[in-house]
Write a protein that holds these residues in place. Structure first.
Motif, short mmCIF file in Angstrom:
data_model
loop_
_atom_site.label_atom_id
_atom_site.label_comp_id
_atom_site.label_asym_id
_atom_site.label_seq_id
_atom_site.Cartn_x
_atom_site.Cartn_y
_atom_site.Cartn_z
N ASP A 101 0.83 -1.21 0.00
CA ASP A 101 0.00 0.00 0.00
C ASP A 101 0.86 1.26 0.00
OD1 ASP A 101 -2.25 -1.55 -0.01
OD2 ASP A 101 -2.51 -1.49 2.18
N GLN A 102 1.90 1.25 0.84
CA GLN A 102 2.79 2.41 0.89
C GLN A 102 3.51 2.61 -0.45
OE1 GLN A 102 5.21 1.34 4.28
NE2 GLN A 102 4.10 2.76 5.63
N TRP A 103 3.89 1.48 -1.05
CA TRP A 103 4.58 1.57 -2.35
C TRP A 103 3.67 2.16 -3.42
CZ3 TRP A 103 4.15 -0.75 -7.22
CH2 TRP A 103 5.27 -0.59 -8.06
N GLN A 104 2.41 1.73 -3.42
CA GLN A 104 1.44 2.26 -4.37
C GLN A 104 1.20 3.76 -4.13
OE1 GLN A 104 0.09 0.96 -6.99
NE2 GLN A 104 0.82 -1.16 -6.75
N LEU A 105 1.14 4.13 -2.85
CA LEU A 105 0.94 5.54 -2.51
C LEU A 105 2.12 6.39 -2.99
CD1 LEU A 105 -0.79 7.67 -1.08
CD2 LEU A 105 0.43 7.12 1.04
N GLN A 106 3.33 5.86 -2.80
CA GLN A 106 4.52 6.58 -3.25
C GLN A 106 4.50 6.76 -4.77
OE1 GLN A 106 6.92 8.05 -1.71
NE2 GLN A 106 6.65 7.39 0.41
N LYS A 107 4.10 5.72 -5.48
CA LYS A 107 4.02 5.81 -6.94
C LYS A 107 3.00 6.86 -7.37
CE LYS A 107 7.01 2.91 -8.58
NZ LYS A 107 8.09 3.41 -9.47
N ALA A 108 1.87 6.90 -6.67
CA ALA A 108 0.84 7.88 -7.00
C ALA A 108 1.35 9.30 -6.76
CB ALA A 108 -0.42 7.62 -6.16
N VAL A 109 2.09 9.47 -5.66
CA VAL A 109 2.65 10.80 -5.35
C VAL A 109 3.67 11.20 -6.41
CG1 VAL A 109 4.06 12.10 -3.72
CG2 VAL A 109 2.23 10.63 -2.88
N GLU A 110 4.53 10.26 -6.81
CA GLU A 110 5.53 10.55 -7.84
C GLU A 110 4.86 10.91 -9.16
OE1 GLU A 110 8.01 7.15 -8.05
OE2 GLU A 110 8.97 7.50 -6.10
N SER A 111 3.80 10.20 -9.49
CA SER A 111 3.07 10.50 -10.72
C SER A 111 2.45 11.90 -10.65
CB SER A 111 1.98 9.45 -10.93
OG SER A 111 1.21 9.76 -12.07
N HIS A 112 1.91 12.23 -9.48
CA HIS A 112 1.32 13.56 -9.30
C HIS A 112 2.39 14.66 -9.41
CE1 HIS A 112 -1.32 16.69 -7.92
NE2 HIS A 112 -0.58 16.91 -6.83
N ILE A 113 3.57 14.39 -8.86
CA ILE A 113 4.67 15.36 -8.94
C ILE A 113 5.09 15.58 -10.39
CG2 ILE A 113 7.12 15.71 -8.39
CD1 ILE A 113 6.59 14.39 -5.69
N LEU A 114 5.21 14.49 -11.15
CA LEU A 114 5.58 14.61 -12.57
C LEU A 114 4.54 15.41 -13.34
CD1 LEU A 114 6.91 11.00 -13.28
CD2 LEU A 114 8.25 13.10 -13.12
N GLU A 115 3.28 15.17 -13.01
CA GLU A 115 2.20 15.89 -13.68
C GLU A 115 2.27 17.39 -13.38
OE1 GLU A 115 -2.70 15.95 -13.64
OE2 GLU A 115 -1.62 14.20 -12.85
N GLU A 116 2.51 17.72 -12.10
CA GLU A 116 2.62 19.13 -11.71
C GLU A 116 3.86 19.78 -12.31
OE1 GLU A 116 0.48 21.04 -10.02
OE2 GLU A 116 -0.89 19.33 -10.08
N GLU A 117 4.94 19.02 -12.42
CA GLU A 117 6.15 19.55 -13.05
C GLU A 117 5.90 19.89 -14.51
OE1 GLU A 117 9.06 16.54 -12.42
OE2 GLU A 117 9.74 17.35 -10.49
N GLU A 118 5.16 19.03 -15.20
CA GLU A 118 4.85 19.28 -16.61
C GLU A 118 3.98 20.54 -16.75
OE1 GLU A 118 5.43 18.63 -20.52
OE2 GLU A 118 6.29 17.48 -18.86
N LYS A 119 3.01 20.68 -15.85
CA LYS A 119 2.16 21.88 -15.89
C LYS A 119 2.98 23.14 -15.63
CE LYS A 119 -2.20 19.73 -14.36
NZ LYS A 119 -3.20 19.69 -13.26
N LEU A 120 3.87 23.04 -14.64
CA LEU A 120 4.71 24.20 -14.32
C LEU A 120 5.64 24.54 -15.48
CD1 LEU A 120 5.72 26.29 -12.28
CD2 LEU A 120 7.33 24.58 -11.43
N LYS A 121 6.15 23.52 -16.15
CA LYS A 121 7.03 23.75 -17.29
C LYS A 121 6.29 24.48 -18.41
CE LYS A 121 10.10 21.28 -20.46
NZ LYS A 121 10.60 19.94 -20.89
N GLU A 122 5.06 24.05 -18.68
CA GLU A 122 4.26 24.71 -19.73
C GLU A 122 3.95 26.16 -19.35
OE1 GLU A 122 0.78 22.40 -20.40
OE2 GLU A 122 1.86 20.65 -21.20
N GLU A 123 3.56 26.36 -18.09
CA GLU A 123 3.24 27.72 -17.66
C GLU A 123 4.49 28.61 -17.67
OE1 GLU A 123 1.05 30.04 -13.95
OE2 GLU A 123 0.93 27.86 -14.12
N THR A 124 5.63 28.03 -17.32
CA THR A 124 6.89 28.79 -17.35
C THR A 124 7.21 29.24 -18.76
OG1 THR A 124 7.73 27.54 -15.45
CG2 THR A 124 9.35 28.71 -16.80
N GLN A 125 7.07 28.31 -19.71
CA GLN A 125 7.33 28.66 -21.11
C GLN A 125 6.37 29.75 -21.59
OE1 GLN A 125 7.03 24.90 -23.14
NE2 GLN A 125 9.13 24.29 -22.66
N GLN A 126 5.10 29.62 -21.21
CA GLN A 126 4.10 30.60 -21.63
C GLN A 126 4.40 31.98 -21.03
OE1 GLN A 126 1.74 30.12 -23.86
NE2 GLN A 126 1.01 32.22 -23.68
#
Length: 660
Positions: A424-449
């Motif tokens: 369960d903890q491993w799955q939670l960590q994976k979900a958090v990492e996925s969320h971080i990558l998603e937020e990083e991509e959003k921030l990258k797009e907004e930074t470029q804009q």
């Protein structure tokens, strides 16, 4: 007037600063962006007005000085070179100041983080101690030494007593911090005033020194170094004060930490050694063992919290280092932009000048120097604007960056605190990492804009500034071409005049109409006319000198009369003072009297010299005109005698009214 320009700029900047200030003590990011844009517009407008005023002042000076065109060109060239040196020093100083300001911002961020770390440490460590107490009481409840109600009451009383004391200590600490900061600011203001007076004196001392015209670069370097030294001293003073203030506030929070720990220890001791024996019926020894257990359990918890804090601090330092690298990259990009624009504009002006072709090397060099000066001025201001835009972009993205950074820190700390994880903890960590990558991509797009938006705005402002540069250079090139045309026309007119005189002499020698007696009579009359002109000039000169001498004598007579009246007043007031004060005051009055007399004499002499120079200049101009008229009359009469056709300019009639 340059002072008026400065007043207008200060007024416009102040107006921009005050706009919207009455609505709220806080400013939105939109307000800051609008103000920054208006600041830039005001500075560019002021730059345009400054260079136009400089050209007017330069032209007015050259017109008043009545110097030759060659000397005027040399003065203009020297002035342009010196202004280029000034702009280069300003640009260098501006870049250094921008980097210093950024470094200070990083230092402030570090200081704030250090204080926040100390502040957060106090409640977190105290929570650890309270949680251990709660666990011990839970254990006693399980063993039926305490009822649930008793446990809840004991914990409630403990929490209430501790948090009330901590709130009291915290309020004291906050008030002491405010008082300390205010005191530091007052001291800084006093030091700043002392610095200001000292710096003003040093600047005045440097400006009072005599520099030859050849030593202008030495003067500029010396003045620039002095300003840099003053700026550095000012910043070192402020940095030292900031460090002292931070250390003092840190000491206050360390003291708060000590008070909080001591208060918690006293309350826990009272609970275990006084309250529990009564409530639970346990012996004092058993309660002492419970207190020792609390202390033993607290040590690893505090160590764990300290490890967590150190990791958090390390992540913060890494983030700060990344921001520094980003700013270094930004400064490098700004330098590349300046170099690119400079090279491009240099090629453009070189192409324009090469297509003209007719100008002399001196005129071409002047145009290139003038262009280099204006370009340097434009680029200096655009560089400042670019740095401002980069700061605004960081501010716009700061909230999302901060949230993402917190998410990363939590994820990193959780991974470090629990290396062994279940499914369960491993799955939670994976979900958090996925969320971080998603937020990083959003921030990258907004930074470029965001960067694209500011880049487009900067490009627009660059085009507007270069448009001003182009218009100003068109005016400079036009003036240079006009001056070149006048010089060529003057040369042609002079050459034509000399050719005509040579032909006239040849015609007069060969002419059958002009006898030697007639020609000799013309020459004799011409020399007589010259003699009368010179005699009239000398007479007017002597008369003017006598008039000036008489005026000076009259001034001296009035001055002596005033001195005698003043001496009489001093003599009348002499008996009203005692002997010691009379001697001292007479010495002071005598000194003032001598100084005032000297200043008055110097002023009279200077005024007399000015009038003398103006009068002589007027007489010389009048003499030159009379000599030209006499020469023109002689040439006309000789041409008429030799029957040589000549188209002479009609002399203006003395009775004719001036045009306009």
């Amino acid at each position: 007037d340059f002072e008026e320009l400065q007043k207008q700029l200060d007024s416009r900047l102040q107006s921009t600063e005050m706009s919207g200030a009455h609505n709220s003590e806080y400013q939105t990011l939109e307000d800051l962006e609008r103000k920054e844009r208006e600041y830039s517009e005001h500075i560019i407008d002021n730059m345009e007005a400054f260079w136009k005023q400089t050209d007017k002042a330069q032209q007015a000076f050259l017109d008043q000085s009545k110097c030759s065109s060659a000397k005027a060109r040399k003065i203009a060239m020297d002035l342009t070179k010196n202004m280029i040196a000034v702009e280069s020093l300003l640009s260098e100083s501006q870049d250094l100041q921008a980097m210093d300001i950024q470094e200070r911002l990083f230092n402030w961020e570090l200081m704030v983080k250090m204080i926040d770390s100390l502040k957060s440490c106090i409640p977190e460590e105290c929570k650890c101690g309270l949680n251990i107490v709660s666990n011990i009481l839970d254990h006693l409840t399980v063993k039926n030494n305490l009822s649930v109600r008793q446990k809840e009451e004991l914990l409630t009383d403990l929490h209430k007593a501790f948090w009330e004391q901590l709130a009291h200590f915290s309020n004291e600490c906050i008030q002491q911090s405010k008082d300390l900061i205010l005191k530091q600011l007052e001291c800084r203001a006093k030091k700043r005033e002392e610095f200001k007076h000292r710096q003003k004196a040093e600047q005045g001392s440097l400006l009072s020194k005599t520099f030859h015209i050849e030593d202008v670069n030495d003067f500029l370097e010396a003045y620039h170094e002095l300003l840099q030294k003053h700026q550095q001293a000012q910043w070192e003073l402020e940095e030292e004060d900031d460090c002292k203030s931070t250390e003092a506030v840190a000491d206050l929070y360390k003291e708060l930490y000590s008070k909080a720990s001591h208060a918690l220890l006293e309350l826990v001791t009272e609970l275990f050694l006084q309250t529990l024996p009564v409530v639970t019926g346990l012996s004092v020894r058993e309660c002492e063992l419970l207190k020792e257990q609390w202390q033993e359990n607290l040590v690893p918890q505090l160590e764990k919290w300290e490890t967590h804090r150190q990791r958090h601090w390390k992540l913060f330092q890494e983030q700060l280092l990344q921001e520094k690298h980003l700013w270094i990259k930004e400064y490098a990009l700004s330098a590349v932009m300046q170099k690119h624009l400079s090279e491009k504009q240099e090629k453009i002006i070189q192409g324009v000048v090469s297509r003209l072709g007719c100008l002399s090397d001196e005129s071409v060099n002047y145009i290139l120097q003038k262009h280099r000066l204006l370009l340097c001025s434009v680029l200096t201001r655009l560089s400042l604007r670019r740095v401002g835009m980069a700061a605004l972009a960081c501010m716009r993205l700061s909230r999302k960056k901060s949230l993402l950074q917190e998410l990363r820190e939590q994820h990193t700390l959780q991974k470090g605190s629990s290396p062994c994880q279940d499914e369960d903890q491993w799955q939670l960590q994976k979900a958090v990492e996925s969320h971080i990558l998603e937020e990083e991509e959003k921030l990258k797009e907004e930074t470029q804009q965001t960067h694209l938006e500011f880049h487009q705005q900067l490009v627009t402002e660059i085009q507007e500034a270069l448009q001003f540069l182009q218009q100003h250079m068109e005016h400079v090139i036009g003036q240079t071409l006009l001056q070149h045309a006048r010089q060529e026309a003057g040369k042609k007119s002079s050459d034509d005049g000399e050719d005509f005189k040579e032909r006239l002499v040849e015609s007069a020698v060969e002419s059958v109409y002009g006898t030697s007696n007639n020609i000799n009579r013309l020459v004799q009359n011409y020399y007589q006319q010259l003699g009368k002109i010179i005699e009239g000039y000398e007479g007017k000169k002597l008369q003017q000198l006598k008039s000036l001498q008489a005026e000076r004598g009259e001034r001296n007579r009035l001055r002596k009369k005033q001195e005698n009246e003043l001496a009489l007043k001093e003599k009348q007031s002499k008996g009203l003072l005692d002997v010691s004060s009379t001697v001292h005051q007479r010495m002071v009055l005598q000194q003032k009297k001598v100084l005032s007399q000297f200043e008055l004499q110097q002023q009279i002499r200077l005024e007399s010299l000015k009038q003398k120079l103006l009068g002589l200049h007027h007489l010389e101009t009048e003499l030159e005109n009379h000599l030209k008229e006499a020469e023109q009359d002689f040439v006309s009469e000789l041409a008429a005698l030799a029957r040589v056709p000549v188209a002479m300019k009609k002399k203006p009639s003395k009775r004719s009214k001036p045009a306009g």
